[in-house]
Write a protein that holds these residues in place. Sequence first.
Motif, PDB file in Angstrom:
ATOM      1  N   UNK A 177       0.848  -1.187   0.000  1.00  0.00           N
ATOM      2  CA  UNK A 177       0.000   0.000   0.000  1.00  0.00           C
ATOM      3  C   UNK A 177       0.885   1.239   0.000  1.00  0.00           C
ATOM      4  N   UNK A 178       0.577   2.201  -0.867  1.00  0.00           N
ATOM      5  CA  UNK A 178       1.253   3.499  -0.880  1.00  0.00           C
ATOM      6  C   UNK A 178       0.287   4.522  -0.294  1.00  0.00           C
ATOM      7  N   UNK A 179       0.788   5.346   0.640  1.00  0.00           N
ATOM      8  CA  UNK A 179      -0.065   6.303   1.334  1.00  0.00           C
ATOM      9  C   UNK A 179       0.780   7.515   1.725  1.00  0.00           C
ATOM     10  N   UNK A 180       0.173   8.673   1.746  1.00  0.00           N
ATOM     11  CA  UNK A 180       0.874   9.906   2.093  1.00  0.00           C
ATOM     12  C   UNK A 180       1.394   9.841   3.526  1.00  0.00           C
ATOM     13  N   UNK A 181       2.604  10.325   3.739  1.00  0.00           N
ATOM     14  CA  UNK A 181       3.204  10.278   5.069  1.00  0.00           C
ATOM     15  C   UNK A 181       2.413  11.073   6.101  1.00  0.00           C
ATOM     16  N   UNK A 182       1.619  12.042   5.670  1.00  0.00           N
ATOM     17  CA  UNK A 182       0.820  12.864   6.585  1.00  0.00           C
ATOM     18  C   UNK A 182      -0.544  12.259   6.895  1.00  0.00           C
ATOM     19  N   UNK A 183      -0.849  11.110   6.295  1.00  0.00           N
ATOM     20  CA  UNK A 183      -2.109  10.421   6.577  1.00  0.00           C
ATOM     21  C   UNK A 183      -2.063   9.911   8.020  1.00  0.00           C
ATOM     22  N   UNK A 184      -3.238   9.625   8.555  1.00  0.00           N
ATOM     23  CA  UNK A 184      -3.324   9.120   9.928  1.00  0.00           C
ATOM     24  C   UNK A 184      -3.294   7.591   9.938  1.00  0.00           C
ATOM     25  N   UNK A 185      -3.127   7.037  11.137  1.00  0.00           N
ATOM     26  CA  UNK A 185      -3.241   5.580  11.275  1.00  0.00           C
ATOM     27  C   UNK A 185      -4.636   5.111  10.884  1.00  0.00           C
ATOM     28  N   UNK A 186      -5.639   5.952  11.109  1.00  0.00           N
ATOM     29  CA  UNK A 186      -6.996   5.596  10.694  1.00  0.00           C
ATOM     30  C   UNK A 186      -7.065   5.465   9.173  1.00  0.00           C
ATOM     31  N   UNK A 187      -6.366   6.325   8.452  1.00  0.00           N
ATOM     32  CA  UNK A 187      -6.311   6.227   6.991  1.00  0.00           C
ATOM     33  C   UNK A 187      -5.623   4.925   6.566  1.00  0.00           C
ATOM     34  N   UNK A 188      -4.554   4.549   7.273  1.00  0.00           N
ATOM     35  CA  UNK A 188      -3.882   3.288   6.970  1.00  0.00           C
ATOM     36  C   UNK A 188      -4.797   2.113   7.282  1.00  0.00           C
ATOM     37  N   UNK A 189      -5.516   2.191   8.387  1.00  0.00           N
ATOM     38  CA  UNK A 189      -6.506   1.159   8.731  1.00  0.00           C
ATOM     39  C   UNK A 189      -7.496   0.980   7.573  1.00  0.00           C
ATOM     40  N   UNK A 190      -8.054   2.083   7.087  1.00  0.00           N
ATOM     41  CA  UNK A 190      -9.019   2.014   5.980  1.00  0.00           C
ATOM     42  C   UNK A 190      -8.385   1.441   4.716  1.00  0.00           C
ATOM     43  N   UNK A 191      -7.137   1.794   4.449  1.00  0.00           N
ATOM     44  CA  UNK A 191      -6.446   1.271   3.275  1.00  0.00           C
ATOM     45  C   UNK A 191      -6.239  -0.246   3.388  1.00  0.00           C
ATOM     46  N   UNK A 192      -5.892  -0.728   4.589  1.00  0.00           N
ATOM     47  CA  UNK A 192      -5.702  -2.169   4.789  1.00  0.00           C
ATOM     48  C   UNK A 192      -7.037  -2.900   4.651  1.00  0.00           C
ATOM     49  N   UNK A 193      -8.090  -2.355   5.253  1.00  0.00           N
ATOM     50  CA  UNK A 193      -9.424  -2.958   5.149  1.00  0.00           C
ATOM     51  C   UNK A 193      -9.825  -3.090   3.681  1.00  0.00           C
ATOM     52  N   UNK A 194      -9.635  -2.033   2.909  1.00  0.00           N
ATOM     53  CA  UNK A 194      -9.989  -2.065   1.482  1.00  0.00           C
ATOM     54  C   UNK A 194      -9.096  -3.021   0.697  1.00  0.00           C
ATOM     55  N   UNK A 195      -7.802  -3.030   0.994  1.00  0.00           N
ATOM     56  CA  UNK A 195      -6.862  -3.875   0.254  1.00  0.00           C
ATOM     57  C   UNK A 195      -7.153  -5.363   0.442  1.00  0.00           C
TER      58      UNK A 195
END
Length: 179
Positions: free
Chosen positions: A19-37
């Motif tokens: 997963x590629x994500x902006x460094x300024x994103x939150x852990x909640x954003x990473x959580x959502x990215x993992x759920x979707x992935x």
Amino acid sequence: MIYKFRAILDAEEDVFRDIAIDENASLEDLHNAIVNAFGFDGMEVASFYTCDDTWNQEDEIPMFDAGDIPGEQKTMSDYGLNDLLYDEQTKIIYVYDFINMWTFLVELAAIEEPIIGETYPALIFSHGELPAEAVEKQFEADNDNDFYSEFEDDIDEDDLDAFGTDDSFEDYGFEENWN
């Protein structure tokens, strides 16, 4: 900068997503990215856990503030990725659905310049199929410290039924239909 993570499912077969994500994103954003992935519905509770270099679990970072004093406990949305993860600290554990315990080892694999025109977060690589069920975790107690083993011979089945077999409440000073 863009953080590139590999989220590896704790399973017998190799199952992971990059997963590629902006460094300024939150852990909640990473959580959502993992759920979707991984194709989860996102309706279950999850937490991240800080860890050391050998994946030993440390502090919990939950989705919701469940503390005694509202606002005292920090949640996923309170942490930016770059607050917790950087060149020297690259690992974090993610647990989705505390009934099934889908457990992921999430590692920061690269920090790169964003690609112009790319939308983040982005699933950049997928390997393996999500199994029908999470791997069952084996929690074992140290037999030398098994609290119940020293008492198991002393258990009297009659002591377990506090009201007796006739469900009589008379001995307790109130009637059966007391309310």
